[in-house]
Design an enzyme around this catalytic site. Sequence first.
Site, PDB file in Angstrom:
ATOM      1  N   GLU A  36      16.229  60.506 -90.061  1.00 42.54           N
ATOM      2  CA  GLU A  36      17.488  60.814 -90.782  1.00 42.54           C
ATOM      3  C   GLU A  36      17.306  62.045 -91.669  1.00 42.54           C
ATOM      4  OE1 GLU A  36      20.303  57.970 -91.779  1.00 42.54           O
ATOM      5  OE2 GLU A  36      19.626  56.522 -90.289  1.00 42.54           O
ATOM      6  N   GLY A  64      -9.033  46.945 -99.271  1.00 41.84           N
ATOM      7  CA  GLY A  64     -10.316  47.504 -98.818  1.00 41.84           C
ATOM      8  C   GLY A  64     -10.441  47.453 -97.305  1.00 41.84           C
TER       9      GLY A  64
HETATM   10  N1  CAA Z   1      29.414  66.484 -95.413  1.00 42.88           N
HETATM   11  C1  CAA Z   1      30.409  67.156 -94.792  1.00 42.88           C
HETATM   12  N2  CAA Z   1      30.237  68.362 -94.208  1.00 42.88           N
HETATM   13  C2  CAA Z   1      29.008  68.894 -94.249  1.00 42.88           C
HETATM   14  C3  CAA Z   1      27.927  68.255 -94.873  1.00 42.88           C
HETATM   15  C4  CAA Z   1      28.154  66.993 -95.480  1.00 42.88           C
HETATM   16  N3  CAA Z   1      27.181  66.314 -96.080  1.00 42.88           N
HETATM   17  N4  CAA Z   1      26.833  69.021 -94.746  1.00 42.88           N
HETATM   18  C5  CAA Z   1      27.211  70.127 -94.081  1.00 42.88           C
HETATM   19  N5  CAA Z   1      28.538  70.035 -93.772  1.00 42.88           N
HETATM   20  C6  CAA Z   1      29.358  71.038 -93.099  1.00 42.88           C
HETATM   21  C7  CAA Z   1      29.375  72.315 -93.956  1.00 42.88           C
HETATM   22  O1  CAA Z   1      30.387  72.257 -94.923  1.00 42.88           O
HETATM   23  C8  CAA Z   1      29.634  73.368 -92.933  1.00 42.88           C
HETATM   24  O2  CAA Z   1      31.004  73.361 -92.607  1.00 42.88           O
HETATM   25  P1  CAA Z   1      31.848  74.737 -92.513  1.00 42.88           P
HETATM   26  O3  CAA Z   1      31.226  75.543 -91.408  1.00 42.88           O
HETATM   27  O4  CAA Z   1      33.216  74.254 -92.197  1.00 42.88           O
HETATM   28  O5  CAA Z   1      31.699  75.383 -93.857  1.00 42.88           O
HETATM   29  C9  CAA Z   1      28.886  72.843 -91.697  1.00 42.88           C
HETATM   30  O6  CAA Z   1      28.751  71.424 -91.885  1.00 42.88           O
HETATM   31  C10 CAA Z   1      27.514  73.449 -91.526  1.00 42.88           C
HETATM   32  O7  CAA Z   1      26.794  73.201 -92.713  1.00 42.88           O
HETATM   33  P2  CAA Z   1      25.488  73.989 -93.094  1.00 42.88           P
HETATM   34  O8  CAA Z   1      25.761  75.453 -92.984  1.00 42.88           O
HETATM   35  O9  CAA Z   1      24.976  73.439 -94.366  1.00 42.88           O
HETATM   36  O10 CAA Z   1      24.549  73.583 -91.864  1.00 42.88           O
HETATM   37  P3  CAA Z   1      23.073  73.970 -91.523  1.00 42.88           P
HETATM   38  O11 CAA Z   1      23.002  74.373 -90.098  1.00 42.88           O
HETATM   39  O12 CAA Z   1      22.529  74.907 -92.560  1.00 42.88           O
HETATM   40  O13 CAA Z   1      22.310  72.537 -91.597  1.00 42.88           O
HETATM   41  C11 CAA Z   1      21.117  70.731 -92.605  1.00 42.88           C
HETATM   42  C12 CAA Z   1      22.202  71.813 -92.720  1.00 42.88           C
HETATM   43  C13 CAA Z   1      21.234  69.967 -93.909  1.00 42.88           C
HETATM   44  C14 CAA Z   1      19.730  71.316 -92.477  1.00 42.88           C
HETATM   45  C15 CAA Z   1      21.432  69.789 -91.422  1.00 42.88           C
HETATM   46  O14 CAA Z   1      21.240  70.449 -90.181  1.00 42.88           O
HETATM   47  C16 CAA Z   1      20.591  68.540 -91.441  1.00 42.88           C
HETATM   48  O15 CAA Z   1      20.913  67.584 -92.148  1.00 42.88           O
HETATM   49  N6  CAA Z   1      19.506  68.510 -90.646  1.00 42.88           N
HETATM   50  C17 CAA Z   1      18.719  67.315 -90.468  1.00 42.88           C
HETATM   51  C18 CAA Z   1      19.270  66.535 -89.317  1.00 42.88           C
HETATM   52  C19 CAA Z   1      18.958  65.082 -89.425  1.00 42.88           C
HETATM   53  O16 CAA Z   1      19.032  64.472 -90.477  1.00 42.88           O
HETATM   54  N7  CAA Z   1      18.642  64.496 -88.289  1.00 42.88           N
HETATM   55  C20 CAA Z   1      18.370  63.116 -88.249  1.00 42.88           C
HETATM   56  C21 CAA Z   1      18.732  62.594 -86.922  1.00 42.88           C
HETATM   57  S1  CAA Z   1      19.308  60.946 -86.973  1.00 42.88           S
HETATM   58  C22 CAA Z   1      17.949  59.961 -87.009  1.00 42.88           C
HETATM   59  O17 CAA Z   1      16.885  60.321 -87.359  1.00 42.88           O
HETATM   60  C23 CAA Z   1      18.323  58.595 -86.724  1.00 42.88           C
HETATM   61  C24 CAA Z   1      17.361  57.603 -86.322  1.00 42.88           C
HETATM   62  O18 CAA Z   1      16.806  57.636 -85.249  1.00 42.88           O
HETATM   63  C25 CAA Z   1      17.173  56.442 -87.211  1.00 42.88           C
END
Ligand code: CAA
Length: 384
Positions: free
Chosen positions: A367, A343
């Site tokens: 992340e 509360g």
């Molecule tokens: N493992 C391996 N490779 C991967 C993958 C994975 N999990 N995810 C994507 N890839 C590869 C793909 O296979 C692709 O490779 P190719 O070009 O060789 O085929 C390439 O990466 C690009 O992949 P996408 O086309 O899927 O990429 P996208 O531009 O569409 O982005 C997304 C995808 C999931 C949106 C990504 O940009 C993302 O995760 N964004 C969020 C970023 C994030 O989490 N930021 C957090 C920052 S860290 C933080 O917050 C820390 C802190 O302070 C505590």
Amino acid sequence: MSEFDVYRLPEDHETIRAAVREICDARVAPHAAEADETGEFPKASYDALRSSDFHAPHIPVEYGGAGADALATAIVIEEVARACASSSLIPAVNKLGTMPLILSGSASLKERYLPKVASGEAMFSYCLSEPEAGSDAASMTTRAVRDGDFWVLNGVKRWITNAGVSEFYTVFAVTDPSARSRGISAFVVEKSDEGVSFGAPEKKLGIKGSPTREVYFDNVRIPADRMIGDEGTGFATAMQTLDHTRVTIAAQAIGIAQGALDFALSYAKERKQFGKPIADFQGLQFMLADMGMKLEAARQLTYAAAGKSERGDADLTYFGAAAKCFASDAAMEITTDAVQILGGYGYTRDYPVERMMRDAKITQIYEGTNQVQRIVMARQLLKG
Ligand code: CAA
């Protein structure tokens, strides 16, 4: 394995939980409110974690670390977060910063940097996001240009956890602007490298004891052997890292939620209204039951994801995103309900639950926002 060992934590992991809880109750929790009030890095908590080897438990034994598996590391982070969310970013971000090196770095690079993190001499941060590249991480513009045996880095990274207190940084930068995500490479940059500087600490809603700052790279010239993995593999390394470390954010979320539930339970038994403890009212009992149920569901998913992280299972991408998303949403609900149970008292800084509610919020954002986690999960589901 006897039939009694089916689907329960190994004894070693329960022993680790008990050890972390003891340290955190005695030497971390007492500094949590102060870190929140002052916004200062809780050095006393760092020392407590370091002296018990819980500051970076995931570092492999061969590099001087404790060699904790992904489940044990998650339990450490969970237990630290139960006491102080800011302090739980010490083991969590040490894992985030070093995972690119552990997954893709050369043996010599690992030998150079990991022992210092294992000993607690240095911390390691992760520099992916930029002012204009958050969810769309591949649109980063920080540039690395080759110059003989060196790379020269220029750009700005934003929202960097533990910036300034960390000695080392994994920095993702564009090495080939024509190749988008395949033109990004990863590097180790040291705080002492010429041209590295930091912005003012961000003024945040929660996790105030963990500094979040911009990191500036102004013609930072580093030896070519500081590249992690091959040129152009940085984005994949960044994503693989997040697959593992989203599990640790899930663990942080359940730790914060457990702290709030524990406090709400003891308060509900003490606080009397209408002549009896408020815990006797069914309305409150239903809230407490929901909180416990959601927390346990989040914990089970998180531990399953940790198992997948440890084994390197093919569906880790899905499970890491699911655990982080579910656990952080649950933590937000549970901590908000804890405030409700207390509360008016819950709304004040005289009690810890409002801090826990503020701290929980970030777990839905960093992340990768929970919207990004849903994109990741949907893509995995649709891929089949
Ligand atoms: N493992 C391996 N490779 C991967 C993958 C994975 N999990 N995810 C994507 N890839 C590869 C793909 O296979 C692709 O490779 P190719 O070009 O060789 O085929 C390439 O990466 C690009 O992949 P996408 O086309 O899927 O990429 P996208 O531009 O569409 O982005 C997304 C995808 C999931 C949106 C990504 O940009 C993302 O995760 N964004 C969020 C970023 C994030 O989490 N930021 C957090 C920052 S860290 C933080 O917050 C820390 C802190 O302070 C505590």
